[in-house]
Enzyme design. Structure first.
Site, mmCIF file in Angstrom:
data_model
loop_
_atom_site.group_PDB
_atom_site.id
_atom_site.type_symbol
_atom_site.label_atom_id
_atom_site.label_comp_id
_atom_site.label_asym_id
_atom_site.label_seq_id
_atom_site.Cartn_x
_atom_site.Cartn_y
_atom_site.Cartn_z
ATOM 1 C CE LYS A 14 -31.400 31.417 35.191
ATOM 2 N NZ LYS A 14 -32.029 30.200 34.623
ATOM 3 N NE ARG A 89 -26.907 26.728 37.067
ATOM 4 C CZ ARG A 89 -26.989 27.486 35.970
ATOM 5 N NH1 ARG A 89 -26.502 28.687 35.944
ATOM 6 N NH2 ARG A 89 -27.575 27.020 34.900
ATOM 7 N NE ARG A 128 -31.494 28.532 25.480
ATOM 8 C CZ ARG A 128 -31.284 28.730 26.793
ATOM 9 N NH1 ARG A 128 -31.738 29.819 27.369
ATOM 10 N NH2 ARG A 128 -30.639 27.858 27.527
ATOM 11 N NE ARG A 134 -26.691 27.035 26.392
ATOM 12 C CZ ARG A 134 -27.130 27.443 27.571
ATOM 13 N NH1 ARG A 134 -27.561 28.689 27.703
ATOM 14 N NH2 ARG A 134 -27.146 26.635 28.598
ATOM 15 N NE ARG A 146 -28.858 22.997 30.672
ATOM 16 C CZ ARG A 146 -29.401 23.578 29.587
ATOM 17 N NH1 ARG A 146 -29.746 22.865 28.544
ATOM 18 N NH2 ARG A 146 -29.588 24.875 29.575
HETATM 19 P P1 AMP Z 1 -26.628 28.588 31.866
HETATM 20 O O1 AMP Z 1 -26.237 29.342 30.639
HETATM 21 O O2 AMP Z 1 -26.863 29.473 33.053
HETATM 22 O O3 AMP Z 1 -27.777 27.637 31.610
HETATM 23 O O4 AMP Z 1 -25.379 27.669 32.261
HETATM 24 C C1 AMP Z 1 -24.886 26.673 31.390
HETATM 25 C C2 AMP Z 1 -24.005 25.705 32.160
HETATM 26 O O5 AMP Z 1 -22.897 26.412 32.735
HETATM 27 C C3 AMP Z 1 -24.684 25.019 33.330
HETATM 28 O O6 AMP Z 1 -25.395 23.847 32.927
HETATM 29 C C4 AMP Z 1 -23.477 24.675 34.221
HETATM 30 O O7 AMP Z 1 -22.765 23.553 33.716
HETATM 31 C C5 AMP Z 1 -22.594 25.897 34.026
HETATM 32 N N1 AMP Z 1 -22.876 26.967 35.017
HETATM 33 C C6 AMP Z 1 -23.379 28.217 34.765
HETATM 34 N N2 AMP Z 1 -23.505 28.921 35.901
HETATM 35 C C7 AMP Z 1 -23.074 28.113 36.903
HETATM 36 C C8 AMP Z 1 -22.983 28.255 38.316
HETATM 37 N N3 AMP Z 1 -23.368 29.384 38.938
HETATM 38 N N4 AMP Z 1 -22.498 27.209 39.026
HETATM 39 C C9 AMP Z 1 -22.090 26.074 38.420
HETATM 40 N N5 AMP Z 1 -22.180 25.862 37.104
HETATM 41 C C10 AMP Z 1 -22.653 26.868 36.334
#
Ligand code: AMP
Length: 192
Positions: A14, A89, A128, A134, A146
């Site tokens: 994404k 989400r 990654r 991260r 996740r």
């Molecule tokens: P991402 O970079 O999208 O993989 O997000 C990393 C982390 O941020 C996720 O594992 C969640 O803990 C948090 N996070 C990101 N977007 C959301 C969302 N829309 N709702 C809840 N938690 C989020």
């Protein structure tokens, strides 16, 4: 306005594809993961609260996300549109997003879901993790958690957009440029 929800599990591509889409279509990239990481890095109250959830791969509470996204939309009133990456989400977030857009006379043009099988997701995320800085990409258990959270809490969001006739599925495997070309075909249909 062209408002796209780019959907898929962690590691589906994404972020990579969003960067290419915003460049081609002049849209704003709204990645909630990036916004939360920036808050965390600045040590804000919101960032500290989010950290508790992010460090274990859990979802940050809806209320935090909804306020953050509403603010970002407000800050970009002149935008040609948004690519929502990692948001919504949960179904509650999807409903809130519809409300936020409706009150501004806007709507979601469509959701495009990237489909990638689990073994490939784990491989990509571990790869990654070697360079991304991260912590949540370096631990296989956390990655699996996740992906599980995605299945349990996030996948119903696809049904939300299916019911609205706004859902498109795309294979997220192969070369980055090939996937981007397929994505552009879908986006061109949405924007025509
Ligand atoms: P991402 O970079 O999208 O993989 O997000 C990393 C982390 O941020 C996720 O594992 C969640 O803990 C948090 N996070 C990101 N977007 C959301 C969302 N829309 N709702 C809840 N938690 C989020």
């Amino acid at each position: 306005m062209l408002n796209i929800v780019l959907f898929g599990p962690p590691g589906a591509g994404k972020g990579t594809q969003s960067a290419k889409i915003i460049e081609k279509y002049h849209l704003i990239h709204l990645s909630t993961g990036d916004l939360l990481r920036a808050e965390k890095k600045s040590g804000t109250e919101l960032g500290l609260k989010a950290k508790e959830y992010m460090d274990r791969g859990a979802l940050v509470p809806d209320s935090v996300l909804i306020d953050m996204v509403d603010k970002k939309i407000q800050e970009n009133k002149e935008a040609k549109g948004f690519v929502f990456d990692g948001f919504p989400r949960t179904v509650a977030q999807a409903e809130a997003l519809d409300e936020m857009l409706t009150k501004r006379n806007l709507n979601i043009s469509g959701m495009i879901a990237l489909e990638v099988e689990e073994a490939e997701l784990i491989k990509r995320l571990l790869e990654r993790g070697k360079t991304s800085n991260r912590a949540d990409d370096r631990n296989e258990e956390l990655i699996k958690n996740r992906i599980q959270v995605y299945h349990d809490e996030t996948s119903p969001v696809a049904d939300f957009y299916k019911k609205q006739g706004k859902y498109t599925l795309l294979k997220g495997v192969g070369g980055i440029e090939d996937i981007f070309a397929s994505l552009c075909e879908k986006i061109d249909i949405l924007s025509s």
